[in-house]
Scaffold this motif. Structure first.
Motif, mmCIF file in Angstrom:
data_model
loop_
_atom_site.group_PDB
_atom_site.id
_atom_site.type_symbol
_atom_site.label_atom_id
_atom_site.label_comp_id
_atom_site.label_asym_id
_atom_site.label_seq_id
_atom_site.Cartn_x
_atom_site.Cartn_y
_atom_site.Cartn_z
ATOM 1 N N PHE A 1 0.832 -1.211 0.000
ATOM 2 C CA PHE A 1 0.000 0.000 0.000
ATOM 3 C C PHE A 1 0.865 1.259 0.000
ATOM 4 O O PHE A 1 0.646 2.181 -0.787
ATOM 5 N N VAL A 2 1.848 1.303 0.878
ATOM 6 C CA VAL A 2 2.725 2.478 0.968
ATOM 7 C C VAL A 2 3.482 2.685 -0.345
ATOM 8 O O VAL A 2 3.570 3.815 -0.856
ATOM 9 N N LEU A 3 4.003 1.615 -0.918
ATOM 10 C CA LEU A 3 4.749 1.747 -2.177
ATOM 11 C C LEU A 3 3.841 2.163 -3.337
ATOM 12 O O LEU A 3 4.232 2.999 -4.167
ATOM 13 N N ASN A 4 2.643 1.604 -3.413
ATOM 14 C CA ASN A 4 1.720 2.003 -4.479
ATOM 15 C C ASN A 4 1.306 3.464 -4.322
ATOM 16 O O ASN A 4 1.232 4.200 -5.311
ATOM 17 N N THR A 5 1.055 3.897 -3.097
ATOM 18 C CA THR A 5 0.693 5.292 -2.845
ATOM 19 C C THR A 5 1.864 6.215 -3.183
ATOM 20 O O THR A 5 1.673 7.270 -3.809
ATOM 21 N N ALA A 6 3.066 5.829 -2.799
ATOM 22 C CA ALA A 6 4.257 6.624 -3.124
ATOM 23 C C ALA A 6 4.462 6.702 -4.628
ATOM 24 O O ALA A 6 4.877 7.742 -5.159
ATOM 25 N N THR A 7 4.156 5.622 -5.325
ATOM 26 C CA THR A 7 4.290 5.628 -6.789
ATOM 27 C C THR A 7 3.303 6.602 -7.409
ATOM 28 O O THR A 7 3.654 7.343 -8.343
ATOM 29 N N LYS B 1 13.926 9.221 -7.232
ATOM 30 C CA LYS B 1 13.711 7.859 -6.747
ATOM 31 C C LYS B 1 12.407 7.251 -7.252
ATOM 32 O O LYS B 1 12.077 6.114 -6.909
ATOM 33 N N GLY B 2 11.660 7.974 -8.062
ATOM 34 C CA GLY B 2 10.348 7.526 -8.528
ATOM 35 C C GLY B 2 10.369 6.190 -9.243
ATOM 36 O O GLY B 2 9.511 5.333 -9.005
ATOM 37 N N PHE B 3 11.348 6.001 -10.113
ATOM 38 C CA PHE B 3 11.449 4.744 -10.860
ATOM 39 C C PHE B 3 11.644 3.569 -9.906
ATOM 40 O O PHE B 3 10.983 2.537 -10.035
ATOM 41 N N TYR B 4 12.531 3.734 -8.941
ATOM 42 C CA TYR B 4 12.830 2.640 -8.008
ATOM 43 C C TYR B 4 11.645 2.351 -7.078
ATOM 44 O O TYR B 4 11.390 1.186 -6.748
ATOM 45 N N ILE B 5 10.929 3.386 -6.702
ATOM 46 C CA ILE B 5 9.735 3.184 -5.878
ATOM 47 C C ILE B 5 8.702 2.378 -6.663
ATOM 48 O O ILE B 5 8.130 1.410 -6.155
ATOM 49 N N LYS C 1 9.014 4.581 -19.043
ATOM 50 C CA LYS C 1 8.820 5.951 -18.553
ATOM 51 C C LYS C 1 9.797 6.297 -17.422
ATOM 52 O O LYS C 1 9.557 7.217 -16.646
ATOM 53 N N ARG C 2 10.884 5.595 -17.374
ATOM 54 C CA ARG C 2 11.885 5.803 -16.322
ATOM 55 C C ARG C 2 12.359 7.255 -16.264
ATOM 56 O O ARG C 2 12.456 7.840 -15.188
ATOM 57 N N THR C 3 12.646 7.846 -17.415
ATOM 58 C CA THR C 3 13.133 9.232 -17.410
ATOM 59 C C THR C 3 12.082 10.186 -16.862
ATOM 60 O O THR C 3 12.419 11.150 -16.177
ATOM 61 N N TYR C 4 10.814 9.913 -17.138
ATOM 62 C CA TYR C 4 9.740 10.744 -16.575
ATOM 63 C C TYR C 4 9.722 10.609 -15.055
ATOM 64 O O TYR C 4 9.649 11.596 -14.335
ATOM 65 N N LEU C 5 9.777 9.382 -14.564
ATOM 66 C CA LEU C 5 9.693 9.136 -13.125
ATOM 67 C C LEU C 5 10.897 9.676 -12.360
ATOM 68 O O LEU C 5 10.781 10.041 -11.197
ATOM 69 N N GLU C 6 12.060 9.729 -13.009
ATOM 70 C CA GLU C 6 13.291 10.131 -12.313
ATOM 71 C C GLU C 6 13.597 11.616 -12.400
ATOM 72 O O GLU C 6 14.494 12.098 -11.734
ATOM 73 N N ARG C 7 12.861 12.321 -13.224
ATOM 74 C CA ARG C 7 13.206 13.743 -13.376
ATOM 75 C C ARG C 7 12.790 14.516 -12.133
ATOM 76 O O ARG C 7 11.956 14.104 -11.345
ATOM 77 N N THR C 8 13.403 15.662 -11.982
ATOM 78 C CA THR C 8 13.103 16.531 -10.870
ATOM 79 C C THR C 8 12.255 17.684 -11.377
ATOM 80 O O THR C 8 12.605 18.307 -12.376
ATOM 81 N N LEU C 9 11.155 17.922 -10.719
ATOM 82 C CA LEU C 9 10.310 19.055 -11.109
ATOM 83 C C LEU C 9 10.990 20.345 -10.688
ATOM 84 O O LEU C 9 11.459 20.490 -9.572
ATOM 85 N N VAL C 10 11.036 21.290 -11.591
ATOM 86 C CA VAL C 10 11.612 22.586 -11.298
ATOM 87 C C VAL C 10 10.449 23.551 -11.128
ATOM 88 O O VAL C 10 9.620 23.700 -12.006
ATOM 89 N N THR C 11 10.418 24.166 -9.992
ATOM 90 C CA THR C 11 9.349 25.131 -9.738
ATOM 91 C C THR C 11 9.940 26.532 -9.721
ATOM 92 O O THR C 11 11.065 26.747 -9.261
ATOM 93 N N SER C 12 9.202 27.468 -10.227
ATOM 94 C CA SER C 12 9.686 28.843 -10.228
ATOM 95 C C SER C 12 9.184 29.554 -8.977
ATOM 96 O O SER C 12 8.074 29.334 -8.515
#
Length: 162
Positions: free
Chosen positions: A54-60, A70-74, A150-161
């Motif tokens: 449950f925790v891993l699916n929610t984190a995903t 760490k998104g891909f590994y989660i 979609k590994r690159t999508y999951l591993e990228r860091t969101l940049v916020t302004s």
């Protein structure tokens, strides 16, 4: 930002999985998996597996909306541990298919759902069980492939302004 169809599919899969896991934890008395573990005197292990998955699916799900390194590994751990739980439950169920069949029927009756003997006979046969295991494994492989794709999508860091 617009999400691709495969990311939307992953979001739907992991939300469904997290919801199913939460339902199994909260309403464990109606879960066939709970009874499979109980029949084998492994009730605490049911809750350990259920909580971790449950925790891993929610984190995903979180990582699919807010990617991080760490998104891909989660996501991969969520899939591997959930598949392990399902395969382990399958192996336990095979030890006493008649008892599992009876528990499944009682669970459906408790929820007000119909119980059809012909369906039960088909599902709880050796062939039915192995067919369901094969389907489950194929589903996990397809979702795992999408996560990998979609590994690159999951591993990228969101940049916020600011």
């Amino acid at each position: 930002m617009r999400k691709s169809k495969s990311i939307i599919l992953l979001i739907v899969w992991f939300i469904w999985a997290a919801g199913k896991d939460l339902d199994a934890i909260v309403r464990f008395g109606l879960s066939t998996d709970f009874y499979v573990f109980s029949l084998n005197n492994l009730t605490p292990l049911f809750f350990v597996f259920a909580f971790i998955v449950f925790v891993l699916n929610t984190a995903t799900v979180y990582c699919l909306f807010r990617p991080n390194p760490k998104g891909f590994y989660i996501a991969m751990n969520a899939l591997v541990i959930a598949a392990t739980q399902n395969i382990f439950t399958f192996c336990l169920a095979l030890r006493d298919l008649d008892a599992v069949r009876n528990v499944y029927a009682a669970s459906r009756e408790a929820r007000g759902l119909p119980v059809r003997e012909d369906a039960l006979n088909m599902i709880f046969s050796q062939q039915g069980m192995y067919t369901s295991l094969l389907i489950m494994c194929v589903l996990y492989l397809v979702i795992g492939f999408l996560v990998f794709k979609k590994r690159t999508y999951l591993e990228r860091t969101l940049v916020t302004s600011s």
